[in-house]
Design an enzyme around this catalytic site. Sequence first.
Site, mmCIF file in Angstrom:
data_model
loop_
_atom_site.group_PDB
_atom_site.id
_atom_site.type_symbol
_atom_site.label_atom_id
_atom_site.label_comp_id
_atom_site.label_asym_id
_atom_site.label_seq_id
_atom_site.Cartn_x
_atom_site.Cartn_y
_atom_site.Cartn_z
ATOM 1 N N GLY A 198 0.815 -1.203 0.000
ATOM 2 C CA GLY A 198 0.000 0.000 0.000
ATOM 3 C C GLY A 198 0.850 1.253 0.000
ATOM 4 O O GLY A 198 2.050 1.204 0.280
ATOM 5 N N LYS A 204 -0.003 0.295 7.392
ATOM 6 C CA LYS A 204 0.478 -1.088 7.281
ATOM 7 C C LYS A 204 1.149 -1.532 8.580
ATOM 8 O O LYS A 204 0.891 -2.630 9.089
ATOM 9 C CB LYS A 204 1.448 -1.208 6.108
ATOM 10 C CG LYS A 204 0.833 -0.858 4.757
ATOM 11 C CD LYS A 204 1.793 -1.067 3.628
ATOM 12 C CE LYS A 204 2.936 -0.074 3.644
ATOM 13 N NZ LYS A 204 2.492 1.314 3.437
ATOM 14 N N GLU A 422 -6.127 33.582 -11.671
ATOM 15 C CA GLU A 422 -6.898 32.693 -10.795
ATOM 16 C C GLU A 422 -8.379 32.729 -11.127
ATOM 17 O O GLU A 422 -9.068 31.703 -11.055
ATOM 18 C CB GLU A 422 -6.672 33.069 -9.329
ATOM 19 C CG GLU A 422 -5.227 32.945 -8.854
ATOM 20 C CD GLU A 422 -4.665 31.542 -9.025
ATOM 21 O OE1 GLU A 422 -5.461 30.576 -9.008
ATOM 22 O OE2 GLU A 422 -3.447 31.405 -9.178
ATOM 23 N N ASP A 498 0.991 24.857 -14.576
ATOM 24 C CA ASP A 498 -0.215 24.465 -15.309
ATOM 25 C C ASP A 498 0.149 23.805 -16.636
ATOM 26 O O ASP A 498 -0.432 22.775 -17.010
ATOM 27 C CB ASP A 498 -1.104 25.686 -15.573
ATOM 28 C CG ASP A 498 -1.580 26.343 -14.286
ATOM 29 O OD1 ASP A 498 -1.720 25.616 -13.278
ATOM 30 O OD2 ASP A 498 -1.809 27.563 -14.283
#
Length: 614
Positions: A198, A204, A422, A498
């Site tokens: 995992g 774990k 933005e 981006d």
Amino acid sequence: MTKKTRFNIGYAIAAIFGVLLIQYFFSMATQIATIPYSEFQELLRAGKVASVGVSDNFVQGTLKEPLADGRTQFVTTRVDPEFARELDKYGVRYTGRIESTFVRDLLSWIMPVLLFAGLWWYLGRRFAEAQGLTGSLMSIGKSKAKIYVESDTGVTFADVAGIDEAKEELREVVDFLKNPADYGRLGGRMPKGVLLVGPPGTGKTLLAKAVAGEAKVPFFSISGSEFVEMFVGVGAARVRDLFQQARQKAPAIIFIDELDALGRARGIAPYAGGHDEKEQTLNQLLVELDGFDSRSGLVILAATNRPEILDPALLRAGRFDRQILVDRPDKKGRIQILRVHMNKVKLAPDVEAEKVAELTPGFTGADLANLVNEAALLATRRGATAVSMSDFNDAVERIVAGLEKRNRLLNPKEREIVAYHEMGHALMALALPGADPVRKVSIIPRGIGALGYTIQRPTEDRFLMTQDELENKMAVLLGGRAAELIVFGHLSTGAADDLRRVTDIARSMVTRYGMSEKLGHVAYDRDPRSFLATQEVPSPARDRDYAEATADLVDQEVRAMVERIFSRTVALLKEQRLLLERGARELLEKETLNEAELKELTSPLRRSALQAAR
């Protein structure tokens, strides 16, 4: 005659010679009388001295007539003749004294040796600690596993939340450890090894401790890296010692964390040699896994987040028979985990685990524990009496976007560019169907290089995406760059991240998902990251199974796809130029717009018209 017999006879002969030598010196010491020097002078004047032997400090000789005790040999310490005559005038009885330098001479030899030996021991000890070799050199082959008895683990399945499937798989192991003799009554056997696979932070190690706590058996815990040392053969010796200790305490659990540090596939680096220390340690582990009977009550648990690099010999049947995926929790699992950690903090009435779970898709158990802690710290910092929902929202932003940098002052031109950038992201996310909802838009710098941020959080867990959804995601990422081009007529460096993400999505669509008409339904690239990794790891060189002409076509398709979606994004934002201007002005004034303010701002936006424009 055997070697042992000869050895014993030699010791007996040496002991006899030692006794005879001691007896000789003792008899010599008892036959010689020690007398004052003045008495020697009187005996000399009386003519009773037969012979003498003179040294620098002593006079030793034989008398013509025995002394009162019957001894005829004597020894005395010399005195300066002039001083002796002076003492004779007054009838003083005198003898010589020699200053003993034995202690001084002994210390002059012993102290440097002790100092050197102590320094050597100290440096050796520090070196051993630095290498992880606790104790003396004789203990370097001993296992460094931590042993927890049933009262020390303090963890049960009740403390593990959000991974119900993994817990159910391990309940069988617990039942076997409690009743190892009765478990195989139908002829079945327990798997020798259980591998927990995992991503990091999914619990774990906690799950392995819970198994030991439920079964109430000794728990041997060690990391895979602790087997390998600089000394050849130490790792293999530690593996042998670990299994020997576990067999003595069976039924027991051996837990090896980070198994990939020890069990990396052999032959990955052929030029590094085939007989290095890691391979010897791995070979010994394979031998030990084959060498014990699963009915003895010994279970091997191991954990790794890189199963793809493990040696195939470890994963074959009869060794690590069972692999259990401990994955990131879904919404239900996140709610359970949050409730466990929220019980430890004081919460305000408006805090609900369901609301926080909606904000945190993709978070692991460790991430959620950190989120609760961050929210509690934020509430403490502002002097609150309880942790409110706003603290959790701020904590999510801090973890996702980074720390606010209000002291990083931008000039008016930069603030304006960031505001339009933005708002371009936000408008595209609000306009396109299937896009994740926008939670907040801000032009306050955060993290290392972010001058502003737009936070989108999905409302549900997603496990696959369609081609349209991927293209819409690219359009949202390109919305900031398109807004800059529309308003200012030029581009800036603010869209660097981006563009990287858009290019990665487009290349994956072309080379891995078969979403290009020219290249067809063919996968040209392998996934360059582990299926458990959260981010792609850049590789300087990737193996390609296609020709240069195909590579050129891939580049052309990626470029064409990005250009097509960028043109579409520009067209959509041009239609809503007035709304873009209005949103940017409000963002410059308030610096931050939340979800409710964004909905009020974009209420004139006709979603149907934008969808038709697609």
